[in-house]
Design an enzyme around this catalytic site. Structure first.
Site, PDB file in Angstrom:
ATOM      1  N   HIS A 224      -6.105  -6.598  -5.570  1.00 35.36           N
ATOM      2  CA  HIS A 224      -5.392  -6.527  -4.301  1.00 35.36           C
ATOM      3  C   HIS A 224      -4.279  -6.327  -3.373  1.00 35.36           C
ATOM      4  CE1 HIS A 224      -5.985  -3.514  -1.420  1.00 35.36           C
ATOM      5  NE2 HIS A 224      -7.372  -4.158  -0.396  1.00 35.36           N
ATOM      6  N   HIS A 263      -3.948   1.003 -11.350  1.00 41.23           N
ATOM      7  CA  HIS A 263      -4.077   1.291  -9.719  1.00 41.23           C
ATOM      8  C   HIS A 263      -5.608   1.783 -10.628  1.00 41.23           C
ATOM      9  CE1 HIS A 263      -4.651   3.187  -6.385  1.00 41.23           C
ATOM     10  NE2 HIS A 263      -4.034   1.996  -6.053  1.00 41.23           N
ATOM     11  N   ASP A 314       2.816  -2.210  -4.908  1.00 38.91           N
ATOM     12  CA  ASP A 314       3.213  -4.347  -5.524  1.00 38.91           C
ATOM     13  C   ASP A 314       4.784  -4.639  -6.219  1.00 38.91           C
ATOM     14  OD1 ASP A 314       1.607  -4.762  -3.362  1.00 38.91           O
ATOM     15  OD2 ASP A 314      -0.110  -4.824  -4.852  1.00 38.91           O
TER      16      ASP A 314
END
Ligand code: COA
Length: 378
Positions: A224, A263, A314
């Site tokens: 995450h 994802h 990210d």
């Protein structure tokens, strides 16, 4: 008696757990809206504070509403002497995510309205969390390096104040803008693991400090939020663009995960990546170091060509924060500073139309059997 096996949605893949009016992910068009506004448009035309207001109130603020919101945020930034003392006691090598999780839990002990879960009280507490979390993140970071915490400066806007508390100075406007954009992009993302955790805790009738403490624990995981730190460790391990191809082939040989890619919802590109990449590139220009963005480009090209897997937010956020000068362990706590807005919006929404979240499990253990008394078990 044989039981039929129910359909199991491992990882809750594809399950709609509730309705929500906070944000919408549209994987078919790689797009994301907050309260109906495209996130890219918010990045170009609004500030993080405006977006926080939007997520909590459903509409962008007027100038007067924004001013009142900012004044409240600035007035609530200071940590109590007791919390500062507790932060000083943390082990120097404690991960800042563990420090901020503990600090938020402590804020719940101190908050005068912890037990009041009415909507009005939840909103006042969310504002205190929005204001105090960056102060605690910056203080924990400085203390871990043997530096004294810096008090918040109520003359500074939210982002400028955060840089002031971490570095003791405010950078040039391009850096503030890139940071502000990252905060908008990290603010909200439907029923991700940490948000769902916050909603689950809220559904029991527990307080918002408990919900946010649990959400921070969920966000820490490398699958995450922890991925933004992992991305930068990976880029540093690779060392430069000329070594990227050989490095990634080694990962493919071992079927290892490449951090910052993939994802659960977006399968053909994360809506937030182009905007964050644009601002990470700007940071590379400002700093005059293109190594990390070049290395990233090579990795992204090979991942797409050979695995058909796209980068997630990210991936550009990691090098952007590094180029801004933040220590790597601070990346996920920065994500916390932003996501408190989305988490709180979901806490309000869950509280307004609550039903206890309690799914089922299909039992696969041993069949029912009698207890043999201890004396007979030998
Ligand atoms: N590196 C290498 N392979 C990856 C990958 C990655 N980052 N992400 C997915 N894959 C592979 C999976 O191993 C799987 O391969 P298989 O079919 O041979 O088993 C395939 O792609 C499909 O994976 P999927 O089912 O789509 O993943 P998921 O939805 O269960 O998991 C993540 C999503 C985010 C947990 C996963 O992509 C991941 O671990 N990424 C790295 C961590 C990260 O960046 N997290 C931040 C998320 S915003």
């Amino acid at each position: 008696m044989s039981e039929t096996t129910p359909t199991i949605y491992k990882g809750l893949v594809g399950v709609y757990a509730d309705v929500s009016a906070v944000s919408k992910v549209m994987p078919e068009t790689n797009s994301l809206t907050y309260r109906g506004y495209a996130v890219q448009d918010l990045c170009e035309q609004a500030s993080f504070e405006e977006v926080a207001y939007l997520l909590w109130h459903g509409e962008l603020p007027s100038q007067a509403q924004l001013k009142a919101f900012q004044q409240e945020e600035r007035a609530n930034r200071a940590l109590s002497p007791a919390l500062l003392r507790v932060l000083r006691e943390f082990p120097k090598d404690a991960h800042p995510m563990d420090a901020i999780r503990t600090a938020v839990s402590f804020m719940g002990l101190e908050d005068p309205e912890t037990a009041d879960t009415s909507d009005a009280a939840q909103r006042r507490k969310a504002m205190r969390l929005l204001a105090k979390i960056p102060t605690a993140v910056a203080a924990a970071n400085r203390l871990s390096k043997g530096q004294e915490p810096l008090a918040p400066d109520s003359a500074l806007p939210y982002c400028e104040n955060f840089f002031h508390m971490v570095f003791g100075k405010v950078p040039q406007p391009e850096v503030i803008k890139a940071f502000d954009v990252s905060m908008i992009l990290y603010a909200e993302h439907t029923f991700n693991a940490s948000t769902f955790t916050a909603r689950t805790v809220t559904s029991t009738g527990a307080d918002i400090h408990g919900a946010i403490t649990a959400a921070i624990a969920a966000l820490k995981g490398p699958l995450h939020g922890g991925a933004n730190e992992a991305v930068m460790h990976m880029l540093k391990e690779i060392g430069g663009p000329d070594k990227a191809e050989e490095w990634i082939r080694g990962k493919f040989d071992h079927k290892a995960l490449v951090m910052g890619f993939g994802h659960r919802v977006y399968k053909s590109g994360d809506s937030r990546v182009p905007t964050m990449t644009k601002y990470a590139e700007k940071m590379a220009e400002v700093v005059g170091d293109r190594r990390w963005m070049e290395t990233s480009r090579v990795l992204a090209e090979i991942m797409l060509r050979e695995k058909k897997i796209h980068p997630n937010l990210d991936f550009p956020a990691g090098p952007a924060y590094y180029l801004m000068g933040f220590d790597i362990p601070l990346f996920t706590p920065i994500f916390v500073c932003s996501r408190i807005t989305g988490w709180a919006a979901h806490v309000f929404e869950q509280g307004a139309d609550n039903r206890l979240i309690r799914p089922l499990s299909h039992y696969t253990g041993v069949a029912q059997r009698p207890v043999v008394p201890l004396a007979q078990r030998g």
